[in-house]
Design an enzyme around this catalytic site. Structure first.
Site, PDB file in Angstrom:
ATOM      1  N   PRO A  10       0.791  -1.229   0.000  1.00 35.77           N
ATOM      2  CA  PRO A  10       0.000   0.000   0.000  1.00 35.77           C
ATOM      3  C   PRO A  10       0.819   1.272   0.000  1.00 35.77           C
ATOM      4  CG  PRO A  10      -0.232  -1.191   2.077  1.00 35.77           C
ATOM      5  CD  PRO A  10       0.469  -2.100   1.129  1.00 35.77           C
ATOM      6  N   ASN A  11       0.341   2.210  -0.785  1.00 37.44           N
ATOM      7  CA  ASN A  11       0.865   3.577  -0.893  1.00 37.44           C
ATOM      8  C   ASN A  11       2.192   3.683  -1.646  1.00 37.44           C
ATOM      9  OD1 ASN A  11      -1.255   4.973   0.535  1.00 37.44           O
ATOM     10  ND2 ASN A  11      -0.534   3.910   2.352  1.00 37.44           N
ATOM     11  N   ARG A  18       5.552  12.291  -2.669  1.00 38.82           N
ATOM     12  CA  ARG A  18       5.447  12.845  -1.308  1.00 38.82           C
ATOM     13  C   ARG A  18       6.553  12.277  -0.442  1.00 38.82           C
ATOM     14  NH1 ARG A  18      -0.913  11.528  -0.854  1.00 38.82           N
ATOM     15  NH2 ARG A  18      -1.171  12.145  -3.002  1.00 38.82           N
ATOM     16  N   TYR A  23      11.535   8.757   1.558  1.00 34.54           N
ATOM     17  CA  TYR A  23      11.542   7.737   0.504  1.00 34.54           C
ATOM     18  C   TYR A  23      12.305   8.135  -0.759  1.00 34.54           C
ATOM     19  CZ  TYR A  23       7.919   5.790   3.501  1.00 34.54           C
ATOM     20  OH  TYR A  23       7.232   5.272   4.577  1.00 34.54           O
ATOM     21  N   ASN A  75       8.157  -5.715  -0.827  1.00 37.31           N
ATOM     22  CA  ASN A  75       8.014  -4.565   0.061  1.00 37.31           C
ATOM     23  C   ASN A  75       6.530  -4.480   0.381  1.00 37.31           C
ATOM     24  OD1 ASN A  75       7.840  -2.202   1.453  1.00 37.31           O
ATOM     25  ND2 ASN A  75       9.050  -0.984   0.008  1.00 37.31           N
ATOM     26  N   ALA A  78       3.074  -0.944   4.805  1.00 40.62           N
ATOM     27  CA  ALA A  78       2.589  -0.994   6.193  1.00 40.62           C
ATOM     28  C   ALA A  78       2.060  -2.375   6.585  1.00 40.62           C
ATOM     29  CB  ALA A  78       1.512   0.064   6.400  1.00 40.62           C
ATOM     30  N   HIS A  81       3.904  -4.645   9.060  1.00 37.43           N
ATOM     31  CA  HIS A  81       3.809  -4.529  10.514  1.00 37.43           C
ATOM     32  C   HIS A  81       2.494  -5.067  11.063  1.00 37.43           C
ATOM     33  CE1 HIS A  81       7.167  -2.006   9.522  1.00 37.43           C
ATOM     34  NE2 HIS A  81       6.399  -1.134   8.889  1.00 37.43           N
ATOM     35  N   ASP A  88       1.409 -15.948   6.567  1.00 35.63           N
ATOM     36  CA  ASP A  88       0.942 -17.313   6.287  1.00 35.63           C
ATOM     37  C   ASP A  88       1.102 -17.669   4.810  1.00 35.63           C
ATOM     38  OD1 ASP A  88       0.290 -17.779   8.908  1.00 35.63           O
ATOM     39  OD2 ASP A  88      -1.864 -17.428   8.662  1.00 35.63           O
ATOM     40  N   GLU A  99      12.693  -9.617   1.885  1.00 35.49           N
ATOM     41  CA  GLU A  99      11.934  -8.457   2.376  1.00 35.49           C
ATOM     42  C   GLU A  99      12.753  -7.190   2.137  1.00 35.49           C
ATOM     43  OE1 GLU A  99      11.722  -8.341   6.658  1.00 35.49           O
ATOM     44  OE2 GLU A  99      10.065  -6.910   6.660  1.00 35.49           O
ATOM     45  N   HIS A 101      12.729  -2.818   2.411  1.00 39.45           N
ATOM     46  CA  HIS A 101      12.144  -1.526   2.780  1.00 39.45           C
ATOM     47  C   HIS A 101      13.073  -0.425   2.297  1.00 39.45           C
ATOM     48  CE1 HIS A 101       9.110  -3.503   5.047  1.00 39.45           C
ATOM     49  NE2 HIS A 101      10.051  -4.254   5.599  1.00 39.45           N
ATOM     50  N   SER A 103      13.119   2.737   3.381  1.00 35.36           N
ATOM     51  CA  SER A 103      13.625   3.491   4.535  1.00 35.36           C
ATOM     52  C   SER A 103      14.215   2.534   5.571  1.00 35.36           C
ATOM     53  CB  SER A 103      12.481   4.294   5.171  1.00 35.36           C
ATOM     54  OG  SER A 103      11.490   3.410   5.695  1.00 35.36           O
ATOM     55  N   ARG A 108      13.047   4.546  12.652  1.00 35.37           N
ATOM     56  CA  ARG A 108      11.770   5.270  12.643  1.00 35.37           C
ATOM     57  C   ARG A 108      10.950   4.883  13.879  1.00 35.37           C
ATOM     58  NH1 ARG A 108       9.223   4.833   6.817  1.00 35.37           N
ATOM     59  NH2 ARG A 108       7.958   6.507   7.700  1.00 35.37           N
ATOM     60  N   ARG A 112       7.165   0.491  13.620  1.00 35.57           N
ATOM     61  CA  ARG A 112       7.731  -0.046  12.376  1.00 35.57           C
ATOM     62  C   ARG A 112       8.857  -1.044  12.635  1.00 35.57           C
ATOM     63  NH1 ARG A 112       5.439   3.363   8.381  1.00 35.57           N
ATOM     64  NH2 ARG A 112       4.981   5.379   9.293  1.00 35.57           N
TER      65      ARG A 112
HETATM   66  O1  CA2 Z   1      10.430   1.910   3.880  1.00 38.41           O
HETATM   67  C1  CA2 Z   1       9.613   1.218   3.272  1.00 38.41           C
HETATM   68  O2  CA2 Z   1       9.805   0.776   2.141  1.00 38.41           O
HETATM   69  C2  CA2 Z   1       8.252   0.930   3.916  1.00 38.41           C
HETATM   70  O3  CA2 Z   1       7.889  -0.397   3.593  1.00 38.41           O
HETATM   71  C3  CA2 Z   1       7.277   1.915   3.311  1.00 38.41           C
HETATM   72  C4  CA2 Z   1       5.885   1.838   3.947  1.00 38.41           C
HETATM   73  C5  CA2 Z   1       5.968   1.929   5.465  1.00 38.41           C
HETATM   74  O4  CA2 Z   1       4.681   1.737   6.030  1.00 38.41           O
HETATM   75  C6  CA2 Z   1       6.915   0.884   6.029  1.00 38.41           C
HETATM   76  O5  CA2 Z   1       6.979   1.056   7.429  1.00 38.41           O
HETATM   77  C7  CA2 Z   1       8.307   1.057   5.434  1.00 38.41           C
HETATM   78  C8  CA2 Z   1       5.003   2.996   3.472  1.00 38.41           C
HETATM   79  C9  CA2 Z   1       4.963   3.186   2.018  1.00 38.41           C
HETATM   80  C10 CA2 Z   1       4.359   4.528   1.759  1.00 38.41           C
HETATM   81  O6  CA2 Z   1       4.988   5.040   0.619  1.00 38.41           O
HETATM   82  C11 CA2 Z   1       4.867   6.358   0.357  1.00 38.41           C
HETATM   83  C12 CA2 Z   1       5.717   6.859  -0.567  1.00 38.41           C
HETATM   84  C13 CA2 Z   1       5.678   8.186  -0.871  1.00 38.41           C
HETATM   85  C14 CA2 Z   1       4.745   8.990  -0.271  1.00 38.41           C
HETATM   86  C15 CA2 Z   1       3.874   8.492   0.644  1.00 38.41           C
HETATM   87  C16 CA2 Z   1       3.926   7.151   0.971  1.00 38.41           C
END
Ligand code: CA2
Length: 150
Positions: A10-11, A18, A23, A75, A78, A81, A88, A99, A101, A103, A108, A112
């Site tokens: 997601p996202n 953003r 990121y 990846n 969220a 977590h 599963d 896996e 990530h 960041s 953080r 996380r």
């Molecule tokens: O660091 C990562 O790749 C994460 O998997 C990114 C997830 C975050 O929930 C994990 O804790 C770490 C969030 C992805 C959201 O991506 C965005 C990218 C640009 C702007 C807004 C959100």
């Protein structure tokens, strides 16, 4: 030709639009390009996907298993977590999962720091920015004894 699934949660479709301080500026299209270029070095095809829905990610993991994929770079965003369902699916799939990530999740918020993916992944990478995806593919090649094609 062996296939690697690169799955994004997601996202991650918002990458590059953003939160560049966390990121970076690269977009998900840049990540896809990087994955395809890296995988090509090892003679792999790439199935590259992003979904904002947990069940879609479970479906893709099951599909990777059915199609006997050579590995999965995941990846889970969220869902990392929170998702016992993805945990599963990985357990059932018996496909090597790396896996990733972008960041450094350990630098953080505490929420996380826990991953449902890490205990069932072959390896975990975080904090390398989008280069983590390329490093995951190189790691998968090393694990599977796949050498770079000349
Ligand atoms: O660091 C990562 O790749 C994460 O998997 C990114 C997830 C975050 O929930 C994990 O804790 C770490 C969030 C992805 C959201 O991506 C965005 C990218 C640009 C702007 C807004 C959100």
């Amino acid at each position: 030709m062996a296939t690697i699934y690169v799955l994004n949660g997601p996202n991650l479709n918002l990458l590059g639009t953003r939160e560049p301080d966390i990121y970076g500026h690269a977009t998900l299209a840049d990540v896809e390009k990087l994955c395809r270029a890296t995988a090509e070095r090892f003679g792999w095809a790439v199935e590259f996907r992003q979904s904002n829905h947990e069940g879609d990610l479970v479906d893709s993991i099951q599909e990777a298993a059915e199609k006997k994929a050579a590995g999965i770079v995941l990846n889970a965003g969220a869902y990392t977590h929170t998702s016992l369902a993805i945990h599963d699916a990985i357990l059932a799939a018996k496909v090597a999962v790396i896996e990733v990530h972008i960041s450094n999740v350990f630098a953080r918020e505490k929420l996380r720091h826990h991953s449902y993916i890490a205990p069932v992944a072959k390896a975990s990478l975080c904090g390398f920015g989008i280069d983590g995806y390329a490093l995951a593919l190189i790691g998968l090649a090393a694990m599977t004894g796949t050498s770079a094609k000349t």
